[in-house]
Write a protein that holds these residues in place. Structure first.
Motif, short mmCIF file in Angstrom:
data_model
loop_
_atom_site.label_atom_id
_atom_site.label_comp_id
_atom_site.label_asym_id
_atom_site.label_seq_id
_atom_site.Cartn_x
_atom_site.Cartn_y
_atom_site.Cartn_z
N THR A 783 0.84 -1.21 0.00
CA THR A 783 0.00 0.00 0.00
C THR A 783 0.86 1.25 0.00
O THR A 783 0.59 2.21 -0.73
N MET A 784 1.94 1.24 0.80
CA MET A 784 2.81 2.41 0.85
C MET A 784 3.56 2.61 -0.46
O MET A 784 3.81 3.75 -0.87
N LEU A 785 3.91 1.53 -1.16
CA LEU A 785 4.55 1.67 -2.46
C LEU A 785 3.62 2.36 -3.46
O LEU A 785 4.04 3.25 -4.21
N ALA A 786 2.35 1.94 -3.47
CA ALA A 786 1.37 2.56 -4.38
C ALA A 786 1.17 4.03 -4.02
O ALA A 786 1.11 4.90 -4.90
N LEU A 787 1.07 4.33 -2.72
CA LEU A 787 0.87 5.72 -2.30
C LEU A 787 2.10 6.57 -2.56
O LEU A 787 1.99 7.75 -2.91
N LEU A 788 3.28 5.98 -2.39
CA LEU A 788 4.51 6.72 -2.64
C LEU A 788 4.59 7.16 -4.11
O LEU A 788 5.03 8.27 -4.42
N ALA A 789 4.13 6.29 -5.01
CA ALA A 789 4.09 6.66 -6.43
C ALA A 789 3.16 7.84 -6.65
O ALA A 789 3.46 8.75 -7.44
N LEU A 790 2.03 7.86 -5.92
CA LEU A 790 1.10 8.99 -6.04
C LEU A 790 1.71 10.27 -5.48
O LEU A 790 1.54 11.35 -6.05
N VAL A 791 2.40 10.16 -4.36
CA VAL A 791 3.02 11.34 -3.75
C VAL A 791 4.06 11.95 -4.68
O VAL A 791 4.12 13.17 -4.88
N LEU A 792 4.88 11.09 -5.28
CA LEU A 792 6.00 11.58 -6.09
C LEU A 792 5.58 11.99 -7.50
O LEU A 792 6.15 12.91 -8.08
N PHE A 793 4.60 11.29 -8.07
CA PHE A 793 4.28 11.51 -9.48
C PHE A 793 2.82 11.89 -9.75
O PHE A 793 2.46 12.14 -10.90
N GLY A 794 1.99 11.96 -8.72
CA GLY A 794 0.56 12.22 -8.93
C GLY A 794 0.19 13.66 -9.13
O GLY A 794 -0.95 13.97 -9.45
N GLY A 795 1.15 14.58 -8.92
CA GLY A 795 0.85 15.99 -9.14
C GLY A 795 0.52 16.71 -7.83
O GLY A 795 0.21 16.10 -6.80
N GLU A 796 0.58 18.04 -7.89
CA GLU A 796 0.38 18.87 -6.71
C GLU A 796 -1.06 18.86 -6.21
O GLU A 796 -1.31 19.00 -5.02
N VAL A 797 -2.02 18.68 -7.13
CA VAL A 797 -3.43 18.83 -6.76
C VAL A 797 -3.84 17.84 -5.68
O VAL A 797 -4.62 18.16 -4.78
#
Length: 850
Positions: A783-797
């Motif tokens: 779960t943290m790996l998936a969320l980390l991808a969102l934090v780093l590459f998901g955008g500022e919004v």
């Protein structure tokens, strides 16, 4: 459990094939799909406004306007009815919700009541009580004085009918703009929601929706100069109105309406054949044509005014009678403004003013960037999870990854079939379910490994592992689903999109992780006939781990108590960075058209606009800037004025990528809804856990969950991240995740309570936690790996949303082990063995290794 009949196998494979077929259209462009045969499924996911751009506008009708109009109508009716009945009166006036009139001759009071009886007669009201409503009530307690008051039922009736009429008018106006697939919906008793995807000019939409468009033709009063009327008092029956010019020109206008917009049958933007200026041509119905012809015949040489919403558009001279029932409205029109006026006139007038109380507009450029960021985050998150599962489980991880691919395809297929809207938080929901979906696989695989270590054969271990994991999978997913349902019920816009996506992901997990994975494993067993389970390249938690978690429970309780108190104190003493969702105001994201944005210049220019507190900060790239403007004292309309001022100041050098405006009405409601949502979610989970376990488990789970919520709120205070609707969604999702983790531990505790009747409770809890530690670790990491991808590459919004989720997963895992489990000792789940740490378990120490 591992046997599948031919019929069941066919059904499962058909479901997978249907999933692929209905998800596939999302891989192709609309032009490519148009070339395919009609029988081929072509339905794609509906993108939310935050992904494809467009406007979300919430309009509110003011019942006070309706009451005011009703009083004016009543006053005119009283005047007309009493004159027709030749009854003398005086003191005809209205204020608040009451109109009163005094009858000069006491002997005519009864005749006046009879003449005015129609005012208090019930009107048909459909679904209202008794099928009718009394709009006006009569009070004649004071001799000679008649008071007519608008009733509460009358206001409700007027508001309901006016809203229904407004809904039709708004829908006609939006459709006249030629936009694709607009959504116009009634919300509550006094609101209309308008969503227009792909709209390039939201300002024009607001102007069209905000105008009442009440058109009237009235004579200009030329009995005295207008300046004299301004300096003194206008003649009876006349009023001073102003033109739309800058500066506005005053006109003295007779109150009597010759013809109104209700008599229009058509209006079109055209050009004056002589001057080639844009004008609006109109046509009256037969009644309007007759009245207009009569008025112009009687007033040749005089001026008549064309008035829109109490503003004079033009006041031409009547050179000759206009008998054809048609004419032209001229003014300082551009081609676009003439077309907009024609749209308003064709759609009809609104019965009351609609005020914009919430606006969320996203430019198409930002939508494309969000889609790209979501795709990148999704791909990276998926790769990380897939690699991790293979490393953790080898060939079984490969099977889990196949099921995971079907899981994602099934979410996309269901979103397409249901016509659900995919939002940016919805993409986060998909990525998050990728991390959480493997939890069911992990539960199953860890059970299988455990059963194999207990001496069962490979087939028996796999069969038993699936059987024992099912109850835990259901319990853990139901708790997450409860929080998600509450989120959907009370959320709006993108947050509701996240709830839909996440709920679908939870439901499809049960099929893909349990049924489909079981089918793949059974096929592998029949073909490979393995003598041993596949080996994993890496073992993260060695079998037989004996960590004495309960031995440090007093320390963890103390640590959590201190952190919780600190979080509460910080929350009460330090202002949390509330977004406009909860405190109102405006948020504007702009992008420099050329080069880097000049923040100092923007701040300086906006400070001169006298719009109150303004915050300007860089947002992502150097050419992106986020502007926050505080709540305005002037109410909802003042919020819209701020946007107009900022746009006028910056639009030459900056593109407006996102605009969000939340008025004080909506912000207060969202704050209230957020509190209610958390309380309802916690109550629902408490009831479910109590029903499935015992009261100690239910209370322990809720305390651990509240601990995680408090920690997350403290995280927002310390980091200064913006707390908005998405943050609330993150907290509710953390509630679901934390409970998911806690339920897994509790489920093993319940199982061990049946197995070891006399084992001391601290020892039993240690045993249960260590037995589930591998599952807890692997699920948290994926779960943290998936969320980390969102934090780093998901955008500022969505960064604040994903950071809060990441923090919540860490503390949710911690609380399941160090808070939820030790609370069972505190609540004396097994009083007779709660302190007997030295007592040996039945069956000896060897039983602990199972």
């Amino acid at each position: 459990m591992l046997y599948f009949s031919r019929f069941k196998m066919i059904l499962i494979w058909l479901a997978v094939a249907a999933t692929v077929i209905f998800a596939a259209p999302n891989l192709f462009s609309a032009s490519t799909l148009a070339k395919l045969p009609d029988w081929v499924p072509k339905r794609q996911m509906t993108l939310g406004l935050d992904l494809q751009g467009g406007s979300h506008i919430l309009l509110r009708m003011d019942p006070n306007d309706l009451t005011k109009d009703r009083l004016e109508t009543t006053r005119d009716q009283i005047r007309t009815l009493l004159r027709d009945a030749k009854i003398g009166y005086t003191g005809l006036a209205g204020s608040g919700r009451t109109v009163q009139v005094r009858i000069t001759d006491p002997g005519q009071v009864d005749a006046a009541k009879t003449a005015l009886k129609t005012l208090t007669d019930p009107v048909a009201a459909g679904l209202f009580s008794g099928g009718s409503v009394q709009e006006m009530s009569l009070d004649d307690s004071e001799p000679g004085l008649l008071k007519f008051t608008v009733t509460d039922a009358g206001i409700k009736y007027r508001t309901s009918t006016a809203l229904a009429q407004s809904l039709e008018v708004v829908e006609r106006r939006v459709n006249e703009l030629g936009t694709t697939e607009p959504i116009v919906q009634r919300q509550g008793d006094d609101r209309i929601l308008v969503q227009v995807p792909g709209l390039q000019d939201p300002q024009r939409l607001k102007e069209i929706l905000g105008q009442t468009a009440k058109l009237t033709f009235q004579m200009v009063d030329q009995s005295m100069p207008v300046q004299d009327a301004l300096n003194g008092r206008p003649p009876a029956g006349s009023s001073v109105l102003y033109s739309q010019d800058d500066p506005p020109v005053p006109y003295l206008i007779e109150n009597r309406v010759i013809v109104s917009g209700e008599n229009l049958v058509d209006a079109q933007a055209t050009y004056n054949s002589q001057t080639n200026e844009p004008v609006v041509s109109f046509t009256f119905d037969s009644k309007g044509a007759a009245r207009f012809g009569q008025a112009t015949s009687q007033n040749v040489g005089k001026l008549f005014a064309i008035i829109l919403d109490n503003q004079v558009i033009s006041a031409p001279q009547i050179r000759e009678p206009i008998l054809g029932g048609s004419g032209q409205i001229s003014g300082n029109f551009t081609a676009e403004s003439a077309n907009d006026l024609a749209v308003l006139l064709r759609a009809g007038a609104l019965p009351a003013t609609l005020t914009v109380i919430e606006e969320r507009t996203v430019g198409p450029g930002l939508g494309e960037d969000s889609i790209h960021a979501g795709k990148v985050a999704g791909v990276i998150g998926s790769i990380l999870v897939v690699v991790f599962m293979f490393v953790a489980y080898g060939f079984l991880g490969f099977i889990a990854n196949i099921a995971l691919a079907v899981h994602v395809a099934m979410i996309i297929a269901l979103l397409s079939l249901l016509g659900a809207t995919l939002t940016l938080p919805g993409i986060a929901g998909i990525v998050l379910t990728i991390g959480m979906a493997v939890d069911s696989n992990v539960l199953i695989y860890e059970r299988i490994r455990e059963e194999r270590r207990n001496g069962r054969s490979v087939i028996q271990a796999i069969d038993t592992g699936f059987s024992k994991a099912l109850a835990t999978i259901v319990d853990s997913n139901v708790t997450s689903l409860i929080a998600t349902v509450v989120l959907f019920w009370l959320g709006t816009g993108p947050v509701k999109g996240f709830a839909v996506t996440f709920a679908i992901g939870i439901l499809t997990t049960v099929f893909t992780a349990f049924t489909f994975t079981r089918l793949l494993v059974s096929i592998w067993l029949r073909r490979a006939r393995p003598k041993e389970l596949p080996r994993a390249p890496v073992t993260f938690v060695p079998p037989g781990t004996r960590i004495p978690f309960m031995g440090i429970r007093r320390w963890t309780f103390a640590l959590s108590s201190v952190l919780s108190i600190l979080a509460v104190v910080l929350f009460m003493t330090v202002d949390i960075n509330y977004g406009i969702d909860f405190k109102g105001g405006s948020l504007i994201e702009v992008q420099a058209k050329d080069g880097t944005a000049d923040i100092a210049d923007i701040r300086g220019r906006l400070s001169e606009l006298n719009i109150g507190e303004v915050q300007v900060q860089q947002f992502g790239d150097p050419n992106d800037v986020l502007i926050r403007v505080g709540t305005q004292e002037g109410g909802e309309n003042a919020e819209q004025t701020v946007i107009d001022k900022v746009r006028g100041e910056l639009q030459d050098h900056y593109d407006f990528r996102r605009v969000e405006v939340v008025g004080p009405t909506v912000s207060g409601e969202l704050a209230k809804q957020g509190t209610i949502a958390m309380l309802i979610a916690l109550l629902g989970i408490l009831i479910y856990v109590w029903f499935r376990f015992e009261w100690q488990f239910a209370v322990g789970a809720i305390i651990a969950t509240v601990h995680d919520v408090v920690m997350t709120i403290g995280f927002f205070v310390i980091t200064g991240l913006e707390f908005n609707q998405s943050s609330l969604a993150a907290i509710l999702t953390i509630i679901g995740y934390s409970l998911n983790d806690t339920i897994v531990v509790y489920d093993r505790v319940r199982e061990d309570l049946r197995k070891y009747k006399r084992m001391p409770l601290p020892q039993l809890l240690n045993n249960a936690i260590n037995e589930t530690l591998s599952r807890t670790t692997l699920t948290s990491v994926t779960t943290m790996l998936a969320l980390l991808a969102l934090v780093l590459f998901g955008g500022e919004v969505i960064r604040s949303f994903t950071l809060a989720m990441l923090f919540g997963v860490v503390f949710g895992t911690y609380s399941s082990i160090f808070i939820a489990a030790p609370l069972l000792i505190l609540f004396k789940l097994r009083p007779q063995a709660a302190t007997a740490d030295e007592e040996k378990p039945v069956g000896g120490g060897k039983a602990l290794a199972t």
